[in-house]
Write an enzyme that holds these catalytic residues in place. Sequence first.
Site, PDB file in Angstrom:
ATOM      1  CD  GLU A 105      19.000   5.668 -29.077  1.00 47.15           C
ATOM      2  OE1 GLU A 105      18.946   4.634 -28.389  1.00 47.15           O
ATOM      3  OE2 GLU A 105      18.052   6.467 -29.200  1.00 47.15           O
ATOM      4  CD  GLU A 125      16.551   1.623 -31.503  1.00 49.50           C
ATOM      5  OE1 GLU A 125      16.708   1.761 -32.733  1.00 49.50           O
ATOM      6  OE2 GLU A 125      17.436   1.893 -30.665  1.00 49.50           O
TER       7      GLU A 125
END
Length: 696
Positions: A105, A125
């Site tokens: 990210e 995730e």
Amino acid sequence: MAELVSISRDGDVAVLTIDNPPVNALGHTMRIALAAALDGAVADPAAKGIVIAAAGRMFSGGVDIHEFNAPARFPTLPDLIAKVEASPKPVVAALHGIAYGGALELSLACHGRVAAPDAKLGLPEVKIGLIPGAGGTQRLPRAIGPLKALQVIVAGEPLAAPDALAAGLVSAVGADVVAEAKALARKLAAGPRPLPLLRNDDSKLAPVKADRTAFDAAVADVAKKARGLTAPVECAKAVAMTLELPIDEGLKRERATFDALTKDAQSLGLRHHFFAEREATKPGALPAGTEPHAVARAAVIGAGTMGGGIAMCFANAGIPVTLVDTGDEALKRGLATIERNYATTVKRGRLSETEMAARMARITPTTDIGAVADADIVIEAVFEEMDLKKRVFAELDRLARPDAVLATNTSYLDVDAIAATTKRPGSVLGTHFFSPANVMRLLEVVRGKATRPDVLATAMALGRKLGKVPVPVGVCHGFVGNRMLHARAIEAEPLLLEGALPQDIDGALTAFGFPMGPFAMGDMAGLDVGWRIRKATGEQAEIADALCEKGRFGQKTGRGFYIYEAGSRTPTPDPEVEALIAETAARRGVTRRKIGADEIIERLLYPLVSEGAQILDEGIARRPGDIDVVWVYGYGFPAWRGGPMYWADQVGLGHIRDRLLHYAERNPALKPSPLLSRLADEGRGFASLDGVEKAA
Ligand code: NAD
């Protein structure tokens, strides 16, 4: 303390190198260091561009998962990301090894990304019940298109460097990734303003906004396949927001969902599972200097169901293996099965013809057991008969190298008794693979009384090399997994007699999250196996025995607890079985009644938990988390419930004890184990035992 981020400059490019072994986690102190380094580079008049790179074997594994349990601390990852995006100088990420989660990210906020050939880039995730929370769901779709991003985020599987390049996630792949990054930073510095940022680039969203058919179908498919899991559905919804909302609104909502999910029971269960697996697969405290032996060559005795699958595990891992059986027929059959299995994988496009040939070539069949002489490890997988196993081990003792590890794949038998037939019991242990051995991840590593630490370490290291999840356990009938499976079965037949049907019981367990229930599982494995054992031991399972007397052995005969259409593995309820159950109940004077799913779960799973407690008390398992890992990987206990011991803590041990006491009034076998009772009395859970390591 060593610097977390080292700063150097190569001409007009500042290079910020993350250095926080072992995984360069982007924890709070790292974020402070990185933010300061960025400020410094922006302020440095000599620097025109900035590279973020990393030392060690990977870019970064992402944010420390433990942080999710704590309140957010400034700078959060989104704060750091905002700082990167606000930089007036181009920032380029140089990605090597792993760049997962928050690390990817961070790179998605940079003005450019380049990767080393070994790089693996992913947002895993979902595997811990979350969605990416620092822009992953909003920026990845802008980098690689919403449909591809949806697939990557929902699967949680990384893209390898070539795929990342093809998808447009990185702009270059090069062996000297920092040099590539510097070149890109210079190019961007000399290029037009504003600097390119994914947040401002909706070009890959446009075609999907124009025609959402394929994308919407993919979102619907995620919901259909989620099987009660929240995170994949939330991931898909978050990606869909890129088509509907401006990015800042999307980022805000993504973060809100992420924050909510960190407190969600499913995510807590999955995070427990994640940490439990990490702990369980360590050999534990071994004497200093204990080293695993290298395994360059293996031998497997018995080319049946398990031996063939185990040989495949070695061949898949690049380890040559000799496969020994008593006759040519058995060997031929075994090899044909292996070949068929590989051919299926080739047909599905998951293995090349060449690779299949290479794997087959690593398997050498022979009827000469003397061929074990050059093996570093020998795994015995002959019939489950003690006398036979003892004979085989006596022979292995005579023929195998003095430093070889001798392992048995027994499901139940006493590994110490097998070891005692050799003059080297220290070299003997159990390696309990699960069926199909080439597919199932669990490996119970059974440590005998005499097993040496280096032998245990060898089996654990080998298990990981074979792609397994090796968990050390001690010797007892059935070890951890099968012993608890027996406890789960205690109430299965009584429930049938009292009013439940096989489909009710299996249905309650699949609704709980198991992939299948005990009766469908019995039909799949073959009901005759247990029937033969019961005949030998004098045990009884009235309904199952009656089915076997009628030749109903399960899937292989087309009938068992269910009916199977020709060639199908789908169980269909059978009125004949229902009638058999009703007749048996009437004969026994049992009045049938309606039994709900809650009662079924209690009567199947509470005895299982109690047996797990007993196993802990005896030191057969080292910690509750090890048992959880065994049940998730070996028996399909839903990972999002954490495993049976973690789940029991959530239910409350006091409640479980009380219910078991209630059921024990009718069947004393259901009495709660002493450890379960003691913990319940003290108001404690199994989690309170963690860290109290037992011997195993
Ligand atoms: P299997 O019957 O499919 O195969 C056993 C093989 O051993 C046969 O090919 C047989 O010819 C061979 N064999 C017998 N005596 C031999 C000898 N003296 N030397 C060499 N080969 C010999 O059995 P399986 O299901 O593969 O089970 C093997 C072992 O694995 C058993 O101990 C079993 O309990 C255990 N196990 C089985 C499963 C399962 O689901 N099938 C799961 C875990 C563990």
